[in-house]
Design a protein around this motif. Structure first.
Motif, mmCIF file in Angstrom:
data_model
loop_
_atom_site.group_PDB
_atom_site.id
_atom_site.type_symbol
_atom_site.label_atom_id
_atom_site.label_comp_id
_atom_site.label_asym_id
_atom_site.label_seq_id
_atom_site.Cartn_x
_atom_site.Cartn_y
_atom_site.Cartn_z
ATOM 1 N N GLY A 249 -3.511 28.915 25.700
ATOM 2 C CA GLY A 249 -4.062 29.343 24.406
ATOM 3 C C GLY A 249 -4.660 28.189 23.622
ATOM 4 O O GLY A 249 -4.741 27.058 24.108
ATOM 5 N N PHE A 250 -5.087 28.502 22.399
ATOM 6 C CA PHE A 250 -5.652 27.477 21.519
ATOM 7 C C PHE A 250 -4.518 26.890 20.689
ATOM 8 O O PHE A 250 -3.835 27.610 19.967
ATOM 9 C CB PHE A 250 -6.722 28.083 20.606
ATOM 10 C CG PHE A 250 -7.381 27.056 19.720
ATOM 11 C CD1 PHE A 250 -8.484 26.349 20.169
ATOM 12 C CD2 PHE A 250 -6.893 26.775 18.444
ATOM 13 C CE1 PHE A 250 -9.103 25.383 19.371
ATOM 14 C CE2 PHE A 250 -7.495 25.814 17.637
ATOM 15 C CZ PHE A 250 -8.602 25.121 18.108
ATOM 16 N N GLN A 251 -4.290 25.615 20.812
ATOM 17 C CA GLN A 251 -3.170 24.959 20.121
ATOM 18 C C GLN A 251 -3.692 24.036 19.026
ATOM 19 O O GLN A 251 -4.730 23.390 19.211
ATOM 20 C CB GLN A 251 -2.368 24.110 21.115
ATOM 21 C CG GLN A 251 -1.766 24.889 22.262
ATOM 22 C CD GLN A 251 -0.698 25.867 21.810
ATOM 23 O OE1 GLN A 251 -0.034 25.640 20.798
ATOM 24 N NE2 GLN A 251 -0.544 26.956 22.529
ATOM 25 N N PRO A 252 -2.963 23.935 17.919
ATOM 26 C CA PRO A 252 -3.344 22.925 16.931
ATOM 27 C C PRO A 252 -3.162 21.528 17.526
ATOM 28 O O PRO A 252 -2.412 21.355 18.503
ATOM 29 C CB PRO A 252 -2.371 23.174 15.768
ATOM 30 C CG PRO A 252 -1.249 23.961 16.347
ATOM 31 C CD PRO A 252 -1.782 24.703 17.535
ATOM 32 N N THR A 253 -3.833 20.557 16.922
ATOM 33 C CA THR A 253 -3.872 19.214 17.529
ATOM 34 C C THR A 253 -2.489 18.667 17.888
ATOM 35 O O THR A 253 -2.306 18.111 18.975
ATOM 36 C CB THR A 253 -4.610 18.236 16.585
ATOM 37 O OG1 THR A 253 -5.943 18.718 16.429
ATOM 38 C CG2 THR A 253 -4.646 16.831 17.144
ATOM 39 N N HIS A 254 -1.496 18.825 16.996
ATOM 40 C CA HIS A 254 -0.200 18.182 17.299
ATOM 41 C C HIS A 254 0.432 18.759 18.562
ATOM 42 O O HIS A 254 1.017 18.039 19.371
ATOM 43 C CB HIS A 254 0.763 18.222 16.097
ATOM 44 C CG HIS A 254 1.303 19.574 15.779
ATOM 45 N ND1 HIS A 254 0.665 20.439 14.924
ATOM 46 C CD2 HIS A 254 2.407 20.217 16.218
ATOM 47 C CE1 HIS A 254 1.375 21.558 14.853
ATOM 48 N NE2 HIS A 254 2.429 21.449 15.620
ATOM 49 N N ALA A 255 0.279 20.087 18.766
ATOM 50 C CA ALA A 255 0.849 20.703 19.975
ATOM 51 C C ALA A 255 -0.023 20.379 21.193
ATOM 52 O O ALA A 255 0.489 20.072 22.281
ATOM 53 C CB ALA A 255 0.953 22.212 19.788
ATOM 54 N N LEU A 256 -1.349 20.427 20.984
ATOM 55 C CA LEU A 256 -2.267 20.144 22.100
ATOM 56 C C LEU A 256 -2.008 18.747 22.660
ATOM 57 O O LEU A 256 -1.862 18.580 23.878
ATOM 58 C CB LEU A 256 -3.722 20.262 21.617
ATOM 59 C CG LEU A 256 -4.791 19.887 22.639
ATOM 60 C CD1 LEU A 256 -4.825 20.891 23.799
ATOM 61 C CD2 LEU A 256 -6.179 19.805 22.008
ATOM 62 N N GLN A 257 -1.937 17.752 21.778
ATOM 63 C CA GLN A 257 -1.792 16.377 22.277
ATOM 64 C C GLN A 257 -0.438 16.180 22.964
ATOM 65 O O GLN A 257 -0.337 15.435 23.923
ATOM 66 C CB GLN A 257 -2.049 15.365 21.161
ATOM 67 C CG GLN A 257 -1.038 15.300 20.039
ATOM 68 C CD GLN A 257 0.147 14.429 20.337
ATOM 69 O OE1 GLN A 257 0.046 13.457 21.089
ATOM 70 N NE2 GLN A 257 1.293 14.791 19.776
ATOM 71 N N GLN A 258 0.583 16.896 22.487
ATOM 72 C CA GLN A 258 1.901 16.745 23.096
ATOM 73 C C GLN A 258 1.901 17.312 24.527
ATOM 74 O O GLN A 258 2.382 16.685 25.463
ATOM 75 C CB GLN A 258 2.916 17.489 22.249
ATOM 76 C CG GLN A 258 4.331 17.098 22.522
ATOM 77 C CD GLN A 258 5.265 17.825 21.571
ATOM 78 O OE1 GLN A 258 4.982 18.953 21.154
ATOM 79 N NE2 GLN A 258 6.349 17.184 21.226
ATOM 80 N N GLN A 259 1.285 18.509 24.677
ATOM 81 C CA GLN A 259 1.273 19.151 25.992
ATOM 82 C C GLN A 259 0.288 18.461 26.938
ATOM 83 O O GLN A 259 0.597 18.189 28.096
ATOM 84 C CB GLN A 259 0.920 20.632 25.821
ATOM 85 C CG GLN A 259 1.961 21.385 24.995
ATOM 86 C CD GLN A 259 1.540 22.806 24.644
ATOM 87 O OE1 GLN A 259 0.740 23.421 25.335
ATOM 88 N NE2 GLN A 259 2.074 23.338 23.556
ATOM 89 N N LEU A 260 -0.894 18.154 26.389
ATOM 90 C CA LEU A 260 -1.929 17.479 27.181
ATOM 91 C C LEU A 260 -1.447 16.097 27.620
ATOM 92 O O LEU A 260 -1.712 15.653 28.748
ATOM 93 C CB LEU A 260 -3.181 17.360 26.300
ATOM 94 C CG LEU A 260 -4.446 16.729 26.853
ATOM 95 C CD1 LEU A 260 -4.909 17.504 28.068
ATOM 96 C CD2 LEU A 260 -5.545 16.739 25.786
ATOM 97 N N GLY A 261 -0.710 15.438 26.734
ATOM 98 C CA GLY A 261 -0.232 14.080 27.014
ATOM 99 C C GLY A 261 0.719 14.020 28.196
ATOM 100 O O GLY A 261 0.903 12.969 28.807
ATOM 101 N N SER A 262 1.321 15.166 28.550
ATOM 102 C CA SER A 262 2.253 15.147 29.683
ATOM 103 C C SER A 262 1.511 15.324 31.015
ATOM 104 O O SER A 262 2.132 15.322 32.078
ATOM 105 C CB SER A 262 3.285 16.267 29.521
ATOM 106 O OG SER A 262 2.654 17.512 29.767
ATOM 107 N N CYS A 263 0.195 15.500 30.949
ATOM 108 C CA CYS A 263 -0.562 15.752 32.192
ATOM 109 C C CYS A 263 -0.818 14.463 32.975
ATOM 110 O O CYS A 263 -0.902 13.380 32.423
ATOM 111 C CB CYS A 263 -1.903 16.400 31.873
ATOM 112 S SG CYS A 263 -1.737 18.116 31.398
#
Ligand code: UDP
Length: 366
Positions: A249-263
């Motif tokens: 889904g579309f995540q706000p920046t704080h959630a996006l960076q947290q999830q994306l950062g684990s990639c």
């Protein structure tokens, strides 16, 4: 001698209110720009659709809200499409307010991609500057940009050289890059996570190639972004084994960076001449290497072998090969690139220099 602070009017895109997500990458660009300019002590007024919110870090800027019907985006326009403005349109309402506030300002900075402000440039007293946010998508827009380039070349800036190359310009393009509030992105050093992809779910973003690459590796692909084209999303999902795509889904920046950062890696597969590629830099800011097509902005941002790998456009097998080598990329180098090249401060300093040069050019012409 202290540098004089400027009075600047910034104008948002006429697609959605700031904070709605509907303005795509422009929203983040504008928020970072305001933040950087305010920190440089400039006096900033933002003209934007009713319901807009100034992100934290932008206090000190004045918000002028304007009502009207959203403008259709040029993103998916036919190349021969005419300019069309809906009844009670937001676009003319924004520019009425911008010209009003711009009369007493040093400059007005247009952050939308629209014909009207470009056309107005030679005819109005306020000095209009245009931060062009897309490449060539329709003839009438290309001609309007090239017309300003020929009469007022100093009033145009682009995000990357690759984007600017879509237009015939009289000299070297002014390239200002983009900027991010890096305090909102944390470096995650672990490099054994999943594969990720982020962006609007729309054909020009090329999700199908990233999904095929993940499938070829027998892995799943985490996908973040606004589902702009649901039929396209369904078609891509059907092209790969069930479960390959994990919609986040579309995540706000704080959630996006947290999830994306684990990639382990972000895959970026544009099918168009992407003007910049915010998500590329957001991934790098988290320490995530980017495996991208060597096309448009991402092809200019990623340093192959240092912050990720660039591969020939549309070559899924090359993506697969590059993804097998992401462990060779130092995640700290990725973050360091973002810190050197894409902070709010670096970006707003480039914009500041562009505006000052443009104002000086006006003085020397008159
Ligand atoms: N984005 C987001 N949440 C998501 C996915 C994307 O906030 O779940 C944002 C992302 O931070 C970026 C924008 O959407 O700023 C997409 O910008 P980009 O330049 O990559 O593409 P555009 O949509 O402008 O073509």
């Amino acid at each position: 001698m202290p540098v004089r602070s400027l009075q600047l009017v910034l104008v948002n895109t006429p697609i959605g209110a700031l904070g709605s997500g509907r303005g795509g990458g422009v929203e983040l660009t504008l928020a970072s720009l305001i933040q950087g300019l305010v920190r440089q002590n400039h006096r900033v007024t933002l003209v934007s659709a009713k319901g807009s919110t100034l992100p934290s870090g932008c206090t000190g800027a004045t918000l002028v809200e304007v009502e009207g019907v959203d403008q259709p985006s040029w993103q998916h326009a036919d190349p021969d499409a005419p300019v069309s403005i809906p009844r009670n349109g937001l676009l003319p309402a924004l520019w009425e307010a911008a010209l009003h506030h711009g009369t007493s300002a040093d400059a007005v900075i247009n952050c939308g991609y629209d014909w009207l402000p470009l056309w107005l440039t030679p005819w109005v007293q306020p000095r209009l500057f245009h931060l062009i946010s897309m490449g060539d998508v329709a003839h009438v827009m290309r001609e309007a940009i090239e017309s300003v380039a020929s009469s007022h070349p100093q009033r145009l800036a682009f995000h990357t050289h690759r984007q600017a190359a879509d237009f015939q310009l009289p000299g070297t393009a002014r390239v200002v890059g983009n900027g991010f509030d890096l305090s909102r992105y944390s470096l995650q050093p672990s490099c054994d996570g999943p594969l990720g992809w982020a962006g609007r779910i729309a054909p020009e973003k090329g999700l199908e190639d990233a999904a095929r690459a993940a499938a070829a590796l027998g892995e799943s692909l985490l996908v973040w972004g606004l589902r702009e084209d649901p039929a396209y999303a369904a078609a891509v999902e059907a092209m790969v084994p069930s479960g390959t795509i994990q919609w986040r889904g579309f995540q706000p920046t704080h959630a996006l960076q947290q999830q994306l950062g684990s990639c382990r890696a972000l895959i970026n597969t544009p099918k168009w001449n992407e003007a910049y590629g915010n998500v590329v830099v957001e991934a790098l800011a988290c320490g995530v290497p980017v495996v991208a097509y060597d096309r448009g902005g991402p092809g200019e941002l990623v340093i192959s072998g240092e912050t990720g790998w660039l591969v020939p456009p549309d070559d899924v097998q090359a993506l697969v090969t590059a993804l097998r080598h992401v462990d060779q990329i130092d995640r700290f180098q990725c973050r360091a690139w973002a810190e050197r090249n894409a902070t709010c401060e670096v970006f707003s300093a480039r914009v500041d220099a562009w505006i000052r040069d443009g104002l000086e050019a006006d003085v020397s012409i008159s």
